[in-house]
Write a protein that holds these residues in place. Sequence first.
Motif, mmCIF file in Angstrom:
data_model
loop_
_atom_site.group_PDB
_atom_site.id
_atom_site.type_symbol
_atom_site.label_atom_id
_atom_site.label_comp_id
_atom_site.label_asym_id
_atom_site.label_seq_id
_atom_site.Cartn_x
_atom_site.Cartn_y
_atom_site.Cartn_z
ATOM 1 N N LEU A 1 -15.889 79.510 41.275
ATOM 2 C CA LEU A 1 -15.071 80.119 42.248
ATOM 3 C C LEU A 1 -14.035 80.548 41.639
ATOM 4 C CD1 LEU A 1 -14.313 80.741 45.545
ATOM 5 C CD2 LEU A 1 -13.513 78.478 45.568
ATOM 6 N N ALA A 2 -13.556 81.864 42.053
ATOM 7 C CA ALA A 2 -12.508 82.561 41.515
ATOM 8 C C ALA A 2 -11.588 83.188 42.790
ATOM 9 C CB ALA A 2 -12.608 83.696 40.418
ATOM 10 N N THR A 3 -10.188 82.945 42.701
ATOM 11 C CA THR A 3 -9.296 83.477 43.653
ATOM 12 C C THR A 3 -8.401 84.651 42.730
ATOM 13 O OG1 THR A 3 -8.014 81.901 43.304
ATOM 14 C CG2 THR A 3 -9.338 81.392 45.085
ATOM 15 N N LEU B 1 -10.903 92.304 39.003
ATOM 16 C CA LEU B 1 -12.300 92.059 39.757
ATOM 17 C C LEU B 1 -13.622 92.480 39.055
ATOM 18 C CD1 LEU B 1 -11.024 93.377 43.047
ATOM 19 C CD2 LEU B 1 -11.383 91.122 42.544
ATOM 20 N N GLY B 2 -13.600 93.501 37.950
ATOM 21 C CA GLY B 2 -14.555 94.116 37.404
ATOM 22 C C GLY B 2 -15.025 92.762 36.246
ATOM 23 N N LYS B 3 -13.825 92.059 35.743
ATOM 24 C CA LYS B 3 -14.188 91.071 34.746
ATOM 25 C C LYS B 3 -14.690 89.940 35.358
ATOM 26 C CE LYS B 3 -10.766 88.402 33.892
ATOM 27 N NZ LYS B 3 -9.504 87.852 33.364
ATOM 28 N N LEU B 4 -14.301 89.507 36.654
ATOM 29 C CA LEU B 4 -14.900 88.574 37.410
ATOM 30 C C LEU B 4 -16.487 88.715 37.761
ATOM 31 C CD1 LEU B 4 -11.813 87.500 39.249
ATOM 32 C CD2 LEU B 4 -12.907 86.029 37.540
ATOM 33 N N PRO C 1 -20.841 85.391 34.252
ATOM 34 C CA PRO C 1 -21.832 84.633 35.067
ATOM 35 C C PRO C 1 -21.452 83.208 35.364
ATOM 36 C CG PRO C 1 -22.324 84.672 32.755
ATOM 37 C CD PRO C 1 -21.101 85.536 33.140
ATOM 38 N N ARG C 2 -20.514 82.759 34.952
ATOM 39 C CA ARG C 2 -20.027 81.271 35.294
ATOM 40 C C ARG C 2 -19.279 81.272 36.663
ATOM 41 N NH1 ARG C 2 -15.981 80.607 30.328
ATOM 42 N NH2 ARG C 2 -15.478 82.660 31.025
ATOM 43 N N ILE C 3 -18.813 82.646 37.286
ATOM 44 C CA ILE C 3 -18.200 82.816 38.387
ATOM 45 C C ILE C 3 -19.146 83.301 39.491
ATOM 46 C CG2 ILE C 3 -16.220 84.014 39.878
ATOM 47 C CD1 ILE C 3 -15.245 81.907 37.846
ATOM 48 N N THR C 4 -19.414 82.581 40.488
ATOM 49 C CA THR C 4 -20.478 82.828 41.389
ATOM 50 C C THR C 4 -19.816 83.347 42.902
ATOM 51 O OG1 THR C 4 -20.828 80.757 42.011
ATOM 52 C CG2 THR C 4 -22.242 81.246 40.417
ATOM 53 N N GLY C 5 -18.561 83.073 43.020
ATOM 54 C CA GLY C 5 -17.814 83.458 44.262
ATOM 55 C C GLY C 5 -16.490 83.878 44.042
ATOM 56 N N LYS D 1 -21.214 88.235 45.263
ATOM 57 C CA LYS D 1 -20.158 87.097 44.947
ATOM 58 C C LYS D 1 -19.090 87.348 46.042
ATOM 59 C CE LYS D 1 -20.554 87.073 39.945
ATOM 60 N NZ LYS D 1 -19.927 86.940 38.464
ATOM 61 N N ASP D 2 -19.218 88.192 46.963
ATOM 62 C CA ASP D 2 -18.287 88.360 48.151
ATOM 63 C C ASP D 2 -18.433 87.347 49.367
ATOM 64 O OD1 ASP D 2 -16.676 89.628 50.073
ATOM 65 O OD2 ASP D 2 -18.507 90.593 50.961
#
Length: 305
Positions: free
Chosen positions: A35-37, A82-85, A89-93, A117-118
């Motif tokens: 999860l990324a914020t 946002l493009g980096k996230l 592949p480790r970030i799914t949301g 991922k949205d």
Amino acid sequence: MTAVVIDGNAIAEQLRKSIADELQVLRLSEVRPGLATVLIGESFDAQAYERHVKRLAESLDYRYVCERLPEDIELADVIATLGKLNADPRITGILVLHPLPPHIPEAEMNSAVDPLKDIEAVHPLNTGLLAQGRPRFLPSTPASCFYLLDHYADANGGGHESFYSGRTLVVVGRSNSVGKPAQMLGLQRNATVIACHSRTKPLEDYTRQADILIVAAGVRGIVDGAMVKEGVVAVDVGIHAVKDEQTGKTRMVGDLDFDSVAAKAEAITPVPGGVGPTTDVWLGGNALMAAAIAHQVEPRFGLFR
């Protein structure tokens, strides 16, 4: 009438346990949500919510990262983040925290997040799927409103399948994140939906028709007891900090005038301890669903669809 106060804390804890159980099964397929914020600027509300999300992610053993960006950042640099996230592949949301600085357009942010991922379903593709009644993700706050209502209906006879049919649902609020999705979810449950907002005049002409009332206008005390009918089931999405002038202490209140509405309601959600705790946990459920989608693994149940 003495209203039943719907305990969002207890219901949220049950939901968190369901997510934890599902996560144990998905781990057999080596699935771990990430999860990324994205936090732009120094907003107190955004920083407070980021801490909530971080604690939830840590409690579920999700990967977690917060991208902290300066207030004056250029739009192109936010899109690049946002493009980096999106590519990781480790970030799914991914969750972009609000409020945004005035120079950062919300529509641009919504469109820049990978639809898979949205997890708040703000990308136009996910919003369209929701409108068609086949959502990939359910936005956490409106989904939590209906989860609490479903839980109440199941616990008090009749069941949620028939709870909405033939009833009038009034939604006060028209935001893309809460009000509009709540209207769609109500229609999908066969309720008769009336859409209102803070500029609806006179608002009480519509709120008094509500068998079920969801208030998400972002205006403290916009609906009071004189504006509802006996037996309404009321859900309060608002949250506002109020300082007691005598004690100096701060307390949280909602968009409903709780005491006067509770005096007439069949059931009501409190602030705090109502929609908020469930919303936080639901977000974790959406991150789990996103991880399952990314790994092409089907969860055991469709709770978050």
